[in-house]
Design an enzyme around this catalytic site. Structure first.
Site, mmCIF file in Angstrom:
data_model
loop_
_atom_site.group_PDB
_atom_site.id
_atom_site.type_symbol
_atom_site.label_atom_id
_atom_site.label_comp_id
_atom_site.label_asym_id
_atom_site.label_seq_id
_atom_site.Cartn_x
_atom_site.Cartn_y
_atom_site.Cartn_z
ATOM 1 N N LYS A 9 -15.063 -17.031 -23.037
ATOM 2 C CA LYS A 9 -14.310 -17.369 -21.826
ATOM 3 C C LYS A 9 -12.970 -18.005 -22.210
ATOM 4 C CE LYS A 9 -18.541 -17.886 -19.086
ATOM 5 N NZ LYS A 9 -19.236 -18.612 -17.991
ATOM 6 N N TYR A 49 -19.450 -11.004 -11.603
ATOM 7 C CA TYR A 49 -20.088 -12.120 -10.875
ATOM 8 C C TYR A 49 -20.177 -11.710 -9.408
ATOM 9 C CZ TYR A 49 -19.378 -15.137 -14.989
ATOM 10 O OH TYR A 49 -19.419 -15.695 -16.253
ATOM 11 N N ASN A 148 -17.992 -23.258 -19.748
ATOM 12 C CA ASN A 148 -19.149 -23.280 -20.657
ATOM 13 C C ASN A 148 -19.020 -22.252 -21.784
ATOM 14 O OD1 ASN A 148 -19.615 -21.058 -19.091
ATOM 15 N ND2 ASN A 148 -21.634 -21.677 -18.376
ATOM 16 N N HIS A 151 -20.063 -16.175 -22.042
ATOM 17 C CA HIS A 151 -21.009 -15.446 -21.193
ATOM 18 C C HIS A 151 -21.940 -14.650 -22.100
ATOM 19 C CE1 HIS A 151 -22.718 -12.703 -18.269
ATOM 20 N NE2 HIS A 151 -22.453 -11.744 -19.145
ATOM 21 N N GLU A 162 -23.520 -4.431 -17.689
ATOM 22 C CA GLU A 162 -22.296 -5.155 -18.065
ATOM 23 C C GLU A 162 -21.526 -4.442 -19.178
ATOM 24 O OE1 GLU A 162 -23.824 -9.639 -16.820
ATOM 25 O OE2 GLU A 162 -23.526 -9.173 -18.935
#
Ligand code: CDP
Ligand code: MG
Length: 185
Positions: A9, A49, A148, A151, A162
């Site tokens: 991320k 998402y 965080n 992913h 994905e």
């Protein structure tokens, strides 16, 4: 053999720890079969998402806020929408590095190495536990997507969907690693 998707991320990219984190996966013998850097477009992130996450994250966060004993007037649906929107925005706040990893039980092994969704709840030794201590409840109080770091696909089904979303077939490669010579039956 299984494939899984990880995405470093924007916080991991900006902290300059992508190489350090990717090394962890290489060390356990997971094979990099595809990689790219990009700023994801809004449609990709809406697919990644999806709106179906809204009630799930809304209820989780509501439980966190209730445990803090704070007052709020939003419904779980409104909280969930705010989190999903801010998570999509966060994922577009800078470039990300997407990687497809391949190996036996890749999905499960990678999720274990990544830790829980909230860094505060992640065990030491995991990526989220070693590199952050952020709590999801506190991040969402600030109406921010949780930084965080990474992913990772949650299930083999999710991984298949994905990978197809983020990579073309021609961007994935097949080759033999030294690890395979030792792990093959
Ligand atoms: O990433 P993971 O599969 O562990 O969690 P998820 O439940 O699929 O949620 C997707 C992402 O939404 C998380 O990685 C966080 O970035 C974000 N999120 C958040 O910011 N705050 C929450 N309360 C829940 C999720
Ligand atoms: Mg997930």
């Amino acid at each position: 053999m299984e494939q899984t998707l990880i995405i470093f991320k924007p916080d991991a990219v900006k902290r300059g720890i992508v190489g350090e984190l990717l090394t962890r996966f290489e060390k356990v013998g997971l094979k990099i079969v595809g990689t790219k850097m990009l700023v994801a477009d809004p449609q990709m992130l809406a697919d990644h998402y999806p709106d179906s996450l809204v009630p799930i994250v809304g209820n989780k966060t509501k439980a966190d806020w209730d445990s803090y004993g704070i007052e709020y007037s939003e419904t779980a649906e409104q909280i969930g929408q705010m989190i999903v929107d801010s998570t999509r925005d966060f994922m577009r706040s800078g470039p990300v590095v997407a990687v497809v990893l391949q190996g036996g039980h890749a999905v499960e092994v990678v999720r274990k190495m990544v830790g829980s969704t909230g860094p505060k709840d992640s065990a030491p030794g995991t990526i989220r536990g070693d590199y952050a201590h952020l709590s999801l409840g506190q991040a969402s109080l600030k109406k921010k997507g949780a930084a965080n770091l990474i992913h990772a696909s949650g299930t083999a089904d999710e991984a298949e969907k994905e990978i197809a979303m983020w990579f073309k077939k021609s961007e994935l490669f097949d080759y033999e690693t030294v690890h395979e010579q030792f792990t093959r039956a």
